[in-house]
Design a protein around this motif. Sequence first.
Motif, PDB file in Angstrom:
ATOM      1  N   GLN A 343       0.774  -1.265  -0.009  1.00 12.43           N
ATOM      2  CA  GLN A 343       0.125   0.045   0.065  1.00 12.43           C
ATOM      3  C   GLN A 343       0.848   1.472   0.042  1.00 12.43           C
ATOM      4  O   GLN A 343       0.312   2.223   0.220  1.00 12.43           O
ATOM      5  CB  GLN A 343      -0.995  -0.021   1.314  1.00 12.43           C
ATOM      6  N   GLY A 344       2.182   1.114  -0.117  1.00 12.67           N
ATOM      7  CA  GLY A 344       3.092   2.504  -0.195  1.00 12.67           C
ATOM      8  C   GLY A 344       3.435   2.949   1.059  1.00 12.67           C
ATOM      9  O   GLY A 344       3.963   3.917   1.035  1.00 12.67           O
ATOM     10  N   VAL A 345       3.226   2.166   2.197  1.00 10.09           N
ATOM     11  CA  VAL A 345       3.728   2.435   3.429  1.00 10.09           C
ATOM     12  C   VAL A 345       5.019   1.672   3.682  1.00 10.09           C
ATOM     13  O   VAL A 345       5.052   0.180   3.907  1.00 10.09           O
ATOM     14  CB  VAL A 345       2.768   2.505   4.530  1.00 10.09           C
ATOM     15  N   ILE A 346       6.279   2.073   3.772  1.00 12.15           N
ATOM     16  CA  ILE A 346       7.204   1.203   3.630  1.00 12.15           C
ATOM     17  C   ILE A 346       8.327   1.033   4.982  1.00 12.15           C
ATOM     18  O   ILE A 346       8.547   2.111   5.497  1.00 12.15           O
ATOM     19  CB  ILE A 346       8.481   1.371   2.853  1.00 12.15           C
ATOM     20  N   GLY A 347       7.865   0.075   5.777  1.00 12.13           N
ATOM     21  CA  GLY A 347       8.869  -0.178   6.983  1.00 12.13           C
ATOM     22  C   GLY A 347       9.617  -1.439   6.750  1.00 12.13           C
ATOM     23  O   GLY A 347       9.700  -1.696   5.589  1.00 12.13           O
ATOM     24  N   ASP A 348       9.781  -2.204   7.680  1.00  7.55           N
ATOM     25  CA  ASP A 348      10.591  -3.510   7.722  1.00  7.55           C
ATOM     26  C   ASP A 348      10.299  -4.425   8.809  1.00  7.55           C
ATOM     27  O   ASP A 348       9.549  -3.982   9.818  1.00  7.55           O
ATOM     28  CB  ASP A 348      11.937  -3.396   7.261  1.00  7.55           C
ATOM     29  N   ASP A 370       0.590  10.283   9.605  1.00 10.20           N
ATOM     30  CA  ASP A 370      -1.054  10.082   9.811  1.00 10.20           C
ATOM     31  C   ASP A 370      -1.527   9.070   8.730  1.00 10.20           C
ATOM     32  O   ASP A 370      -2.253   8.285   9.160  1.00 10.20           O
ATOM     33  CB  ASP A 370      -1.642  11.397   9.714  1.00 10.20           C
ATOM     34  N   ARG A 371      -0.774   9.140   7.608  1.00 11.30           N
ATOM     35  CA  ARG A 371      -0.970   8.355   6.537  1.00 11.30           C
ATOM     36  C   ARG A 371      -0.673   6.905   6.995  1.00 11.30           C
ATOM     37  O   ARG A 371      -1.367   5.963   6.518  1.00 11.30           O
ATOM     38  CB  ARG A 371      -0.330   8.717   5.258  1.00 11.30           C
ATOM     39  N   ALA A 372       0.549   7.063   7.483  1.00  3.71           N
ATOM     40  CA  ALA A 372       1.111   5.587   7.977  1.00  3.71           C
ATOM     41  C   ALA A 372       0.046   5.011   8.743  1.00  3.71           C
ATOM     42  O   ALA A 372      -0.402   3.681   8.857  1.00  3.71           O
ATOM     43  CB  ALA A 372       2.404   5.700   8.565  1.00  3.71           C
ATOM     44  N   VAL A 373      -0.311   5.604   9.822  1.00  2.00           N
ATOM     45  CA  VAL A 373      -1.364   5.115  11.067  1.00  2.00           C
ATOM     46  C   VAL A 373      -2.560   4.570  10.075  1.00  2.00           C
ATOM     47  O   VAL A 373      -3.023   3.685  10.623  1.00  2.00           O
ATOM     48  CB  VAL A 373      -1.713   6.022  11.907  1.00  2.00           C
TER      49      VAL A 373
END
Length: 397
Positions: A343-348, A370-373
């Motif tokens: 969905q375009g939210v990049i963590g790992d 806010d978008r990531a949350v």
Amino acid sequence: MTDFQATKALFALPEGVTYLDGNSLGPLPKAAPDRTARAMTGEWGEMLITGWNRAGWMDQPAKLGDRIGRLIGAPEGTTVLGDTLSIKVHQALAAALALRPERRVILSDSGNFPSDLYMAQGLIEQLGRGHELRVVAPEEVEAAIDDDVAVMMITEVDYRTGRRHDMPALIAKAHEVGALAIWDLAHSAGAVDVDVAAADTDFAVGCTYKFLNGGPGAPAFIHVAPRLIDEVQPALSGWLGHAEPFAFEPGYRPGPAIARMRVGTPPVLAMAALDAALDIWDRVDIGDLRAASLALSDRFIAGVKAACPGLELATPRAHAQRGSQVSFRHPQGYAVMQALIAQGVIGDFRAPDILRFGITPLYLDEADIDRAVEVLATILRKGSWDRPEFHARAAVT
């Protein structure tokens, strides 16, 4: 005051992506491609081998080392760049053990990055003198510092949980009992307020591809306290650490001061990219960076707590005990992270159950948080992480 909207504009961030993985690999500085191209065509291409002198390639490890030194509180001439972080850990550990020949214990903690522990294990086997790697829980390190310890080797910020050690206090305790300290700054340099001189650290090492944004495989650095550098005998006595590399003597003589910690030929093209990345830091006040990181982290923690009750916070809430990342636990953490990335939210993800999110104010703002949350909450609410493609493990997690 640092203008973080201005620094964000200096990075090439893909459209529609919220990037929270700068604690693993920083994004591309916009100036890096041109700087690297100049090194390739204008220097390598036009100057050929004369670039070592004409373009100053040979001097770059010291010059870049000093630029990094300014970010970690190191005096000029005490930090040098080159090789990988594992090599620099090996150098520091071997040198420290040689300075405490009567002691046999290397103290570390279970939150340390495994490569550091592997370096210690391998060195112990090579030395064959009965050294012991003593690994304790992170919160037990201070109590474990005793008269048997030769070297305390600690990564300041836990790579999984983001827990931050009180390194000045630990170093002071180590010095009280006559031990030396190695401070791994892989998750600290460019992330938190570091002052190796004020903390009286003996050795510090770190990489440049995370928060410093030097690019994949960017070279590592090592700092040695001025009071120790003339005593240090490098176990990895490479030719560029020699007092006169181009005398081509058959025997090794250590170079002056920090130059003796050089080993192999410096990676010229990688240094060009790092040089461009460090230009951004000339605009940044570390105090401002730390304050912004904590504010964004608090916002992220509060947002996830309200919207994602199924996640367990793994990162300490106390500011003094937190680095510049936020981690949560979930039994299906890997699949959840893959769904986020889709969905375009990049963590790992870090085994066994950690979702990691790097909080990097250089290019993240409140809207990104806010978008990531929002995306994370939607994935968990709908259970959209539970698809076969999100469970399939890739080589890099």
